[in-house]
Enzyme design. Sequence first.
Site, mmCIF file in Angstrom:
data_model
loop_
_atom_site.group_PDB
_atom_site.id
_atom_site.type_symbol
_atom_site.label_atom_id
_atom_site.label_comp_id
_atom_site.label_asym_id
_atom_site.label_seq_id
_atom_site.Cartn_x
_atom_site.Cartn_y
_atom_site.Cartn_z
ATOM 1 N N HIS A 1 6.271 -10.447 -8.815
ATOM 2 C CA HIS A 1 4.911 -10.108 -9.268
ATOM 3 C C HIS A 1 4.035 -11.358 -9.336
ATOM 4 O O HIS A 1 3.155 -11.452 -10.190
ATOM 5 C CB HIS A 1 4.938 -9.349 -10.603
ATOM 6 N N ASP B 1 2.944 -12.547 -6.196
ATOM 7 C CA ASP B 1 2.268 -12.639 -4.881
ATOM 8 C C ASP B 1 0.845 -12.113 -4.887
ATOM 9 O O ASP B 1 0.059 -12.476 -4.024
ATOM 10 C CB ASP B 1 3.112 -12.000 -3.757
ATOM 11 N N SER C 1 14.745 1.553 -2.542
ATOM 12 C CA SER C 1 15.653 0.755 -3.359
ATOM 13 C C SER C 1 15.036 -0.556 -3.789
ATOM 14 O O SER C 1 15.669 -1.341 -4.467
ATOM 15 C CB SER C 1 16.897 0.455 -2.540
ATOM 16 N N SER D 1 12.434 -3.075 0.338
ATOM 17 C CA SER D 1 11.290 -3.029 1.251
ATOM 18 C C SER D 1 11.482 -2.196 2.503
ATOM 19 O O SER D 1 11.157 -2.637 3.613
ATOM 20 C CB SER D 1 10.896 -4.450 1.676
ATOM 21 N N ASP E 1 6.313 -8.949 0.995
ATOM 22 C CA ASP E 1 7.300 -8.176 1.755
ATOM 23 C C ASP E 1 7.029 -8.231 3.253
ATOM 24 O O ASP E 1 7.916 -8.522 4.059
ATOM 25 C CB ASP E 1 7.308 -6.712 1.292
HETATM 26 C C1 GLA Z 1 6.636 -5.091 -4.248
HETATM 27 C C2 GLA Z 1 5.359 -5.491 -3.517
HETATM 28 C C3 GLA Z 1 5.264 -7.012 -3.354
HETATM 29 C C4 GLA Z 1 5.513 -7.743 -4.669
HETATM 30 C C5 GLA Z 1 6.757 -7.205 -5.376
HETATM 31 C C6 GLA Z 1 6.937 -7.777 -6.760
HETATM 32 O O1 GLA Z 1 7.752 -5.378 -3.465
HETATM 33 O O2 GLA Z 1 5.294 -4.868 -2.259
HETATM 34 O O3 GLA Z 1 4.021 -7.357 -2.798
HETATM 35 O O4 GLA Z 1 4.381 -7.670 -5.499
HETATM 36 O O5 GLA Z 1 6.733 -5.785 -5.482
HETATM 37 O O6 GLA Z 1 7.187 -9.139 -6.692
#
Ligand code: GLA
Length: 385
Positions: free
Chosen positions: A34, A36, A125, A128, A174
């Site tokens: 959290h 990014d 999960s 991504s 991601d």
């Molecule tokens: C998800 C979002 C990312 C990032 C993460 C938490 O994967 O797609 O952009 O914010 O949560 O770090």
Amino acid sequence: MKNEVLDAFSTAHGDSRGARVFFAPGRVNLIGEHTDYNGGHVFPCALTIGTYAAVRLRDDKEINFYSKNFPEKGVINRELNETEKDETKDFSNYPFGVLYMLRQAGYKIDRGFDVAFFGDIPYCSGLSSSASVEVLTGYFLKVLFNLDITNKELALIGQKCENEFIGVNCGIMDQFIIANGKEGYATYLDTSTLEFSYIPVDLKDNKLVISCSNKKRGLKDSKYNERRKECEEAVADLQDINFLGDLTPDEFETQKGRIKNDINRRRAKHAVYENYRTIKACEALRNDNLLEFGKLMNESHVSLRDDYEVTGIELDTLVSEALKQKGVLGSRMTGAGFGGCTVSIVKDEFVDEFIKAVGDKYKEVVGYAADFYVVSIGGGPCEIM
Ligand code: GLA
């Protein structure tokens, strides 16, 4: 997997003559959660598991989507010039959204295609699976239509699709790591500038173990967008910064009184300290200090649990049980949270014991089973010849 996705293609589209096969990885974030969308640092790596697609161009403007992961959805038909998300067309919104964003950005894609997807990332999960499909689609369109686009731009297109087509206000982590992964390396990315460097991940006699809570969640119906809004409100109260990632912990401590609401102050605290931990963790790995790296992972989880409040009984049980096991250097939730997975660094010789003990306790506490994956760090998208 190549043959399986070609078989799926034949099932959906008749035969697989002339179909080409592509791959894009899933990802695990080692630390920097959290951060990014707060202009901070992240430290993810691409995995050898991911999503495959078999694709064949058509002479008309139709697109036929099929996924071996959702055979019950059948073949989903769309037209090249559709412009909107269509809930009835289910998973096809992800690849279609990427196609739409590429065309909006001026890239020439003037023919339809048939495609079959097949992924070995556990669905929903937190590894991504959606960003993997987005980057994979961008990548096969780049190759098949000779698009002059870099992998970094493909990542931005994937994020735009997620933000504007799907409606999840995600950051860039991601899509960026999936488009730019490198085998054996983690990517240290500054999300405020998109500058990055590859750091070798030498875990010595340890393994990366992913524990999947099997608590399904989609980000759209989670509190993800709410967390992002809380951080933006904190930035507005702090006035003279653009992002929470602009602050060091000391600066935050002197200025935090300006944040009006206690909840937003805790969210901001997480973002600032997590960014700092990520910078430290990257240094620790560069210096081969795995003990320090593990300690920072553990602190990250505590902050995500207590200040950011995105863990829950499932992820907390996986982490607290992991930390009771022998040979565990560190353990934390990874990805957005609210369900999904944890990542742990576990000594080779204790991995089996770890899986058994954490798995048994998880089932006892949560009432259903977790799944475990010992993963390897893989590269970015490619065509499979
Ligand atoms: C998800 C979002 C990312 C990032 C993460 C938490 O994967 O797609 O952009 O914010 O949560 O770090």
